[in-house]
Design a protein around this motif. Sequence first.
Motif, PDB file in Angstrom:
ATOM      1  N   LEU A 205       0.825  -1.202   0.000  1.00  0.00           N
ATOM      2  CA  LEU A 205       0.000   0.000   0.000  1.00  0.00           C
ATOM      3  C   LEU A 205       0.860   1.254   0.000  1.00  0.00           C
ATOM      4  CD1 LEU A 205      -2.754  -1.202   2.480  1.00  0.00           C
ATOM      5  CD2 LEU A 205      -3.049  -0.752   0.045  1.00  0.00           C
ATOM      6  N   SER A 206       1.984   1.206   0.703  1.00  0.00           N
ATOM      7  CA  SER A 206       2.899   2.344   0.695  1.00  0.00           C
ATOM      8  C   SER A 206       3.429   2.582  -0.711  1.00  0.00           C
ATOM      9  CB  SER A 206       4.055   2.089   1.663  1.00  0.00           C
ATOM     10  OG  SER A 206       4.989   3.131   1.613  1.00  0.00           O
ATOM     11  N   ASN A 207       3.771   1.507  -1.406  1.00  0.00           N
ATOM     12  CA  ASN A 207       4.251   1.639  -2.779  1.00  0.00           C
ATOM     13  C   ASN A 207       3.166   2.189  -3.698  1.00  0.00           C
ATOM     14  OD1 ASN A 207       6.767   0.639  -2.076  1.00  0.00           O
ATOM     15  ND2 ASN A 207       6.247  -1.485  -2.575  1.00  0.00           N
ATOM     16  N   ILE A 208       1.928   1.772  -3.456  1.00  0.00           N
ATOM     17  CA  ILE A 208       0.819   2.271  -4.269  1.00  0.00           C
ATOM     18  C   ILE A 208       0.607   3.762  -4.034  1.00  0.00           C
ATOM     19  CG2 ILE A 208      -1.703   2.229  -4.470  1.00  0.00           C
ATOM     20  CD1 ILE A 208      -0.304   0.140  -6.128  1.00  0.00           C
ATOM     21  N   CYS A 209       0.717   4.186  -2.784  1.00  0.00           N
ATOM     22  CA  CYS A 209       0.570   5.616  -2.481  1.00  0.00           C
ATOM     23  C   CYS A 209       1.660   6.419  -3.186  1.00  0.00           C
ATOM     24  CB  CYS A 209       0.624   5.845  -0.973  1.00  0.00           C
ATOM     25  SG  CYS A 209      -0.853   5.302  -0.094  1.00  0.00           S
ATOM     26  N   THR A 210       2.860   5.855  -3.236  1.00  0.00           N
ATOM     27  CA  THR A 210       3.944   6.520  -3.957  1.00  0.00           C
ATOM     28  C   THR A 210       3.627   6.597  -5.447  1.00  0.00           C
ATOM     29  OG1 THR A 210       5.592   5.767  -2.356  1.00  0.00           O
ATOM     30  CG2 THR A 210       6.398   6.417  -4.523  1.00  0.00           C
ATOM     31  N   TYR A 211       3.104   5.505  -5.992  1.00  0.00           N
ATOM     32  CA  TYR A 211       2.741   5.481  -7.416  1.00  0.00           C
ATOM     33  C   TYR A 211       1.673   6.538  -7.711  1.00  0.00           C
ATOM     34  CZ  TYR A 211       1.035   3.822 -11.921  1.00  0.00           C
ATOM     35  OH  TYR A 211       0.652   3.752 -13.245  1.00  0.00           O
ATOM     36  N   ILE A 212       0.663   6.624  -6.853  1.00  0.00           N
ATOM     37  CA  ILE A 212      -0.397   7.609  -7.052  1.00  0.00           C
ATOM     38  C   ILE A 212       0.169   9.024  -6.981  1.00  0.00           C
ATOM     39  CG2 ILE A 212      -2.577   8.525  -6.147  1.00  0.00           C
ATOM     40  CD1 ILE A 212      -3.173   5.708  -5.068  1.00  0.00           C
ATOM     41  N   SER A 213       1.105   9.254  -6.061  1.00  0.00           N
ATOM     42  CA  SER A 213       1.691  10.589  -5.913  1.00  0.00           C
ATOM     43  C   SER A 213       2.456  11.015  -7.157  1.00  0.00           C
ATOM     44  CB  SER A 213       2.614  10.632  -4.688  1.00  0.00           C
ATOM     45  OG  SER A 213       3.801   9.889  -4.917  1.00  0.00           O
ATOM     46  N   GLU A 214       2.914  10.033  -7.938  1.00  0.00           N
ATOM     47  CA  GLU A 214       3.673  10.342  -9.149  1.00  0.00           C
ATOM     48  C   GLU A 214       2.781  10.445 -10.390  1.00  0.00           C
ATOM     49  OE1 GLU A 214       6.355   7.079  -9.194  1.00  0.00           O
ATOM     50  OE2 GLU A 214       7.761   7.972  -7.751  1.00  0.00           O
ATOM     51  N   HIS A 215       1.511   9.993 -10.261  1.00  0.00           N
ATOM     52  CA  HIS A 215       0.635   9.944 -11.438  1.00  0.00           C
ATOM     53  C   HIS A 215      -0.754  10.527 -11.170  1.00  0.00           C
ATOM     54  CE1 HIS A 215       3.448   7.257 -13.614  1.00  0.00           C
ATOM     55  NE2 HIS A 215       3.688   6.738 -12.420  1.00  0.00           N
ATOM     56  N   PHE A 216      -0.922  11.270 -10.068  1.00  0.00           N
ATOM     57  CA  PHE A 216      -2.270  11.703  -9.703  1.00  0.00           C
ATOM     58  C   PHE A 216      -2.902  12.674 -10.697  1.00  0.00           C
ATOM     59  CE2 PHE A 216       0.503  14.776  -7.618  1.00  0.00           C
ATOM     60  CZ  PHE A 216      -0.112  15.991  -7.886  1.00  0.00           C
ATOM     61  N   THR A 217      -2.112  13.319 -11.535  1.00  0.00           N
ATOM     62  CA  THR A 217      -2.688  14.233 -12.528  1.00  0.00           C
ATOM     63  C   THR A 217      -3.195  13.473 -13.759  1.00  0.00           C
ATOM     64  OG1 THR A 217      -0.526  14.603 -13.564  1.00  0.00           O
ATOM     65  CG2 THR A 217      -1.182  16.125 -11.808  1.00  0.00           C
ATOM     66  N   GLU A 218      -2.944  12.166 -13.802  1.00  0.00           N
ATOM     67  CA  GLU A 218      -3.391  11.351 -14.929  1.00  0.00           C
ATOM     68  C   GLU A 218      -4.775  10.762 -14.642  1.00  0.00           C
ATOM     69  OE1 GLU A 218      -0.336   8.443 -15.592  1.00  0.00           O
ATOM     70  OE2 GLU A 218       1.269   9.947 -15.463  1.00  0.00           O
ATOM     71  N   ASN A 219      -5.345  10.093 -15.607  1.00  0.00           N
ATOM     72  CA  ASN A 219      -6.682   9.504 -15.474  1.00  0.00           C
ATOM     73  C   ASN A 219      -6.561   8.133 -14.818  1.00  0.00           C
ATOM     74  OD1 ASN A 219      -9.411   8.999 -15.684  1.00  0.00           O
ATOM     75  ND2 ASN A 219      -9.287   8.302 -17.807  1.00  0.00           N
ATOM     76  N   LEU A 220      -6.513   8.090 -13.494  1.00  0.00           N
ATOM     77  CA  LEU A 220      -6.364   6.843 -12.750  1.00  0.00           C
ATOM     78  C   LEU A 220      -7.731   6.293 -12.358  1.00  0.00           C
ATOM     79  CD1 LEU A 220      -3.428   7.738 -10.315  1.00  0.00           C
ATOM     80  CD2 LEU A 220      -3.302   6.677 -12.573  1.00  0.00           C
ATOM     81  N   SER A 221      -7.867   4.981 -12.386  1.00  0.00           N
ATOM     82  CA  SER A 221      -9.118   4.342 -11.969  1.00  0.00           C
ATOM     83  C   SER A 221      -8.822   3.340 -10.862  1.00  0.00           C
ATOM     84  CB  SER A 221      -9.778   3.624 -13.149  1.00  0.00           C
ATOM     85  OG  SER A 221      -8.997   2.512 -13.565  1.00  0.00           O
ATOM     86  N   LEU A 222      -9.858   3.006 -10.080  1.00  0.00           N
ATOM     87  CA  LEU A 222      -9.718   2.027  -9.009  1.00  0.00           C
ATOM     88  C   LEU A 222      -9.299   0.674  -9.576  1.00  0.00           C
ATOM     89  CD1 LEU A 222     -10.110   1.044  -6.093  1.00  0.00           C
ATOM     90  CD2 LEU A 222     -12.549   0.759  -6.610  1.00  0.00           C
ATOM     91  N   GLU A 223      -9.898   0.278 -10.677  1.00  0.00           N
ATOM     92  CA  GLU A 223      -9.582  -1.013 -11.288  1.00  0.00           C
ATOM     93  C   GLU A 223      -8.115  -1.079 -11.710  1.00  0.00           C
ATOM     94  OE1 GLU A 223     -12.073   0.912 -12.010  1.00  0.00           O
ATOM     95  OE2 GLU A 223     -13.896  -0.236 -11.556  1.00  0.00           O
TER      96      GLU A 223
END
Length: 322
Positions: A205-223
């Motif tokens: 989950l920590s790694n996922i939070c890091t990934y989101i922090s690097e891509h949050f301006t993109e079109n991310l989905s839960l899936e």
Amino acid sequence: MGRQYSCNKENVQHKINTSFRMFINRLHADFPPHWHTDIEMIIPQEAPYKVICANQTYHVEIGDILLICPAVIHEIFSPYPGTRVYIQADFSGVITLKDMDKAFRLMSPALHIKKSSCPPEIYDYLRGRIDKIMKLYFGSAPALHMNEKEEDESVIAFTELDPFGELEIYSLLMQFIAFCAKNISLFRDSDSSGSSTTFKNSTSLSNICTYISEHFTENLSLECIASHAGFSKYYFERIFSDYTGMTFYQYLQQMRINHAKSLLSNPELSVTDISYQAGFTSCTAFTRAFKKSTGYPPSQFRTLNEEQHPLSANPHFTDIKL
């Protein structure tokens, strides 16, 4: 009754040649909604406070520690007179560290460490960091009165810190923040089974939070994110909520809003520009989400920024030893 202030910002005045300030509020005063890029810590010594951060209310009792994250609108109410210790520190120079950004996201809008429920050894460790900061900050330097006409209510400045004193102080602050972020579940109310499951998956989950922090301006989905993490959509949604305290989409939107807050401190950027830079699909959607999160539309939030609209120096702050 606490003294009210008609202005809407407090003026953060750091110690000479530093980005840090520690002071003591001995008197009875309320502070209207405001925000700044500094972190702020409040430690009541003789009387409690009520603090509202991003629409969440914290009743900060004597001995509690409240850490308010950067760029969070907060309002402070003083129901009773009494000494309270404050710390304000500019973390803009180290916010680029991924772990620091992640820590503030986990603690946002504020972290309330309650003396009554915090394990004694944990509380003593955290309070020990603050006591060391106080010793480094105040030391034995003679006070320099800014206004000789004022006495008990004077604002007192101090000489510069000893060489590398600021570095030591920031080291202690970062130890404090890192410990709290790594042990965030200690300061949240959650059931034991959920906490156990979250702990087992904390690295992922920590790694996922890091990934989101690097891509949050993109079109991310839960899936997409659940698949990236290697979990089913429904299992990921549950453990992610346990870990962060919010749903995936709430977390993603809050990250975009937090980024927008930092952009709003730049007067050269329009609200429309900021909305797209933060990852929103339209200015209307951005304004709606921002107001729901902060209670203010972006344009009004910008006017509460102390760097652009500072309050007059508050005569009820005194930099003196306890």
